[in-house]
Write an enzyme that holds these catalytic residues in place. Structure first.
Site, PDB file in Angstrom:
ATOM      1  N   ASP A   1      58.278 -32.443   2.410  1.00  7.18           N
ATOM      2  CA  ASP A   1      58.165 -30.953   2.661  1.00  7.18           C
ATOM      3  C   ASP A   1      59.207 -30.360   1.807  1.00  7.18           C
ATOM      4  O   ASP A   1      60.351 -30.857   1.172  1.00  7.18           O
ATOM      5  CB  ASP A   1      58.414 -30.666   3.896  1.00  7.18           C
ATOM      6  CG  ASP A   1      57.239 -30.635   4.781  1.00  7.18           C
ATOM      7  OD1 ASP A   1      56.288 -31.439   4.398  1.00  7.18           O
ATOM      8  OD2 ASP A   1      57.218 -30.479   6.164  1.00  7.18           O
TER       9      ASP A   1
ATOM     10  N   HIS B   1      53.024 -25.238   2.281  1.00 10.40           N
ATOM     11  CA  HIS B   1      53.955 -25.254   3.376  1.00 10.40           C
ATOM     12  C   HIS B   1      54.399 -23.905   3.565  1.00 10.40           C
ATOM     13  O   HIS B   1      55.130 -23.614   4.530  1.00 10.40           O
ATOM     14  CB  HIS B   1      55.231 -26.011   2.903  1.00 10.40           C
ATOM     15  CG  HIS B   1      56.261 -26.414   3.746  1.00 10.40           C
ATOM     16  ND1 HIS B   1      56.089 -26.602   5.082  1.00 10.40           N
ATOM     17  CD2 HIS B   1      57.681 -26.307   3.816  1.00 10.40           C
ATOM     18  CE1 HIS B   1      57.271 -26.908   5.897  1.00 10.40           C
ATOM     19  NE2 HIS B   1      58.048 -26.611   4.919  1.00 10.40           N
TER      20      HIS B   1
ATOM     21  N   HIS C   1      59.611 -20.204   2.978  1.00 12.89           N
ATOM     22  CA  HIS C   1      60.082 -20.899   4.272  1.00 12.89           C
ATOM     23  C   HIS C   1      60.491 -19.937   5.149  1.00 12.89           C
ATOM     24  O   HIS C   1      61.201 -20.646   6.171  1.00 12.89           O
ATOM     25  CB  HIS C   1      61.124 -22.093   3.796  1.00 12.89           C
ATOM     26  CG  HIS C   1      61.130 -23.130   4.523  1.00 12.89           C
ATOM     27  ND1 HIS C   1      61.889 -23.480   5.646  1.00 12.89           N
ATOM     28  CD2 HIS C   1      60.463 -24.515   4.417  1.00 12.89           C
ATOM     29  CE1 HIS C   1      61.702 -24.595   6.003  1.00 12.89           C
ATOM     30  NE2 HIS C   1      61.066 -25.297   5.346  1.00 12.89           N
TER      31      HIS C   1
ATOM     32  N   HIS D   1      61.685 -35.050   3.369  1.00 14.74           N
ATOM     33  CA  HIS D   1      61.811 -34.089   2.439  1.00 14.74           C
ATOM     34  C   HIS D   1      62.383 -34.267   0.927  1.00 14.74           C
ATOM     35  O   HIS D   1      63.195 -35.186   1.008  1.00 14.74           O
ATOM     36  CB  HIS D   1      63.185 -33.024   2.915  1.00 14.74           C
ATOM     37  CG  HIS D   1      62.596 -32.368   4.124  1.00 14.74           C
ATOM     38  ND1 HIS D   1      62.835 -33.144   5.536  1.00 14.74           N
ATOM     39  CD2 HIS D   1      61.989 -31.071   4.647  1.00 14.74           C
ATOM     40  CE1 HIS D   1      62.238 -32.186   6.451  1.00 14.74           C
ATOM     41  NE2 HIS D   1      61.735 -31.014   5.858  1.00 14.74           N
TER      42      HIS D   1
HETATM   43 ZN    ZN Z   1      60.220 -27.259   5.349  1.00 16.12          ZN
END
Ligand code: ZN
Length: 240
Positions: A50, A101, A105, A197
């Site tokens: 991510d 995603h 964010h 990540h």
């Molecule tokens: Zn994230």
């Protein structure tokens, strides 16, 4: 500071809660959304990253994955992809799965009305399709925060929402390759989906290095146990 660092209003706080998907939602959603938690076919692990693409770190992950002939799914942020279109195209060219995603964010629990959630997803989906020529199929909400608006927006855009069964807690200041590996292997890996990540843009600066160090350890761990590793596209999720 990372070139790709996002100007989050509460970065530290965000990192601290970069965590538990809202599992309380799952019991009621589960019957209607098989595969939501990332459980797929036995013998296969879906590897996901991510928060990229990040010019400071993603290329190193791609080099390392290529050296092991492994492909993965990358849940991208629109704001990061907009800055690094070459990286998004590299993901595609090297056989990785490009997924959504969100745009920046923002926690969907704070995104009201639902139209703003939908705009975040639609803008990112359209950008990734324009950059790669491939319409994304998957969505993972920031912080795993499942909301009715987010799920509906994803459905409307033809995106399947996928969370995870294991994570590396690789967003902290103190994480190390071995801590990430032990966190991941504490979760469900056989038939599961692993969250890591490839960028620190929403996490502690430099935290991606622990993930980068953990990656070959995890691939070795899977190889020793006969677990195949690949993108969600190969994970055999049940039909929606
Ligand atoms: Zn994230």
């Amino acid at each position: 500071m990372s070139l790709g660092r996002l100007a989050l209003t509460a970065g530290a706080a965000a990192a601290a809660v970069q965590a538990a998907p809202l599992l309380t939602f799952l019991p009621t959603l589960k019957p209607a959304t098989p595969g939501l938690n990332g459980r797929g076919r036995p013998g296969h692990l879906a590897l996901t990253f991510d928060d990229g693409p990040d010019p400071d770190s993603t290329p190193r992950f791609l080099d390392r994955l290529a050296s092991r002939d492994v492909r993965a799914t990358f849940f991208l942020l629109g704001v990061m992809a907009e800055r690094s279109p070459d990286l998004t195209r590299r993901l595609r060219d090297e056989g990785h799965e490009v997924a959504v995603h969100s745009w920046d964010h923002t926690n969907h629990l704070r995104l009201l009305p639902g139209r703003r959630t939908r705009d975040q997803l639609a803008r990112t989906t359209d950008l990734l399709e324009a950059q790669t020529g491939v319409r994304p199929r998957l969505f993972r909400p920031p912080y795993g925060a499942l909301t009715a608006a987010g799920l509906a927006a994803a459905r409307g855009l033809g995106l399947r929402t996928v969370l995870w069964t294991a994570w590396g807690k690789d967003w902290t200041r103190t994480c190390t390759p071995t801590s990430v590996l032990s966190q991941v292997t504490a979760g469900v890996l056989d038939g599961g989906t692993v969250l890591l990540h490839d960028s620190d843009c929403t996490s502690e600066p430099g935290s991606w290095r622990a993930t980068y160090g953990a990656l070959p350890l995890l691939l070795d761990w899977c190889a020793e146990r006969g677990l195949a590793v690949g993108p969600v596209a190969d994970h055999g999720l049940a039909a929606r």
